[in-house]
Design a protein around this motif. Structure first.
Motif: not given
Ligand code: ADP
Ligand code: MG
Length: 320
Positions: A25-29, A114-118
């Protein structure tokens, strides 16, 4: 998001360090590097208040279930969970709701690695949309299209309790306190069968997870595979709570229930020992409920082989 602030909300509740992903999380992708030689498996599910969950559900259970339904799709394909994105529409940024939701969500995410990525966050009527990414060796996905006449048909766990809880909420069924708690747990806290799904790779000829009801979901497998099936309604696995209900209600919950998130799959009769071993290793009971045959639909029989009439349709959002 006036009260808490959109970015503060994301930062506080949904930003965690990633291990498996390259960037979270935190960038455009977000950046996700699949293991060499593997295929990405991708699935999206949307949950809308009043449609997929009741306003009475506790926030942590909603967080759990939103991810559980997505994990269940990966399980049905035999994919190992990697990461997910979370899109949220919220009527307001209420801290106690967000804390509970995040707690339930991450408890299951951690359990399944399982990770939250965005994601995306907006104001609006409460709804939750998750896109999940898993991986599996190229060519190893378990598809709906692989069932062949002669294959055994299996289901994991038990069926029907989530539907029983829904009927109790609707007031069409009266349950004692312990029975209601049990059924409600099944409805609100389904446990996706990811470990079993991975073990079924190379073993199951087809699979699907039961989200809309056994007959409807098995029907998807039959159509995609161009086959029929015979299903023994007396063999369908059910809890003690459901067994205590009238037979007609049991059958309705078992056959058309939905929200079970168990795996229905097929395998060659020569692989029965391997299926039993996979079930034992994953700690999930698996029950043989029928057989694939030539044809195009499910035939229901009882334990004596007598035909059973079925008027049960599965859930369809534009019909139901
Ligand atoms: P963009 O303007 O590029 O769409 P946003 O401002 O919507 O970016 O989101 C900023 C960052 O926060 C992005 O990395 C996005 O993936 C992440 N994000 C937004 N909402 C959520 C959420 N509910 N859960 C996890 N990550 C989120
Ligand atoms: Mg955005």
């Amino acid at each position: 998001m006036a009260d808490l602030g959109e970015f503060e909300l994301i930062e506080r509740f949904f930003t965690r360090p990633v291990r498996r992903a390259t960037l979270g999380v935190g960038d455009d992708c977000a950046l996700l590097q699949p293991t060499a030689g593997t295929t990405l498996a991708v699935s999206t599910d949307m949950l809308v208040e009043g449609r997929h969950f009741l306003s009475t559900v506790a926030p942590d259970r909603l967080g759990h279930k939103a991810l559980a339904v997505s994990l269940s799709d990966l399980a049905a394909c035999g994919a190992r969970p990697l990461a997910f994105t979370l899109s949220l529409a919220l009527p307001r940024a209420e801290e106690s709701f967000l804390a509970g939701f995040a707690h339930g969500l991450f408890a299951l995410a951690d359990r399944e690695a399982c990770e939250l990525i965005g994601g995306d966050t907006t104001r609006g009527p409460l709804s939750v949309c998750i896109t999940i990414f898993g991986e599996l060796p190229a060519g190893a996905a378990i598809l709906r299209s692989g069932a062949r006449p002669g294959d055994d048909v299996y289901v994991s766990g038990t069926l029907g309790d989530a539907r029983l809880a829904l009927e109790a909420f609707r007031g069409t069924v009266m349950l004692g306190e312990a029975a209601f708690r049990h059924a409600r747990q099944a409805m609100e806290m389904p446990m996706p069968r990811n470990d079993l799904g991975v073990r079924l790779r190379g073993l199951a000829t087809s699979a699907i997870d039961v989200s809309d009801g056994l007959l409807g979901d098995l029907g998807h497998v039959l159509r995609r595979s161009g086959v029929g099936a015979v299903v023994d309604v007396d063999a369908l696995p059910r809890s003690a709570v459901l067994s205590a209900q009238p037979l007609a209600l049991q059958r309705e919950c078992l056959l058309a229930g939905g929200d079970d998130y168990e795996l229905v799959f097929t395998a060659l009769p020569s692989r029965r020992d391997a299926v039993a071993a996979a079930a034992a290793a994953s700690g999930v009971a698996v029950t043989r409920i029928g057989r694939i045959e030539a044809g195009s639909a499910s035939r229901l029989v009882d334990r004596d082989g007598a035909e059973v009439e079925s008027a049960f349709a599965s859930f369809d959002h534009f019909r139901g």
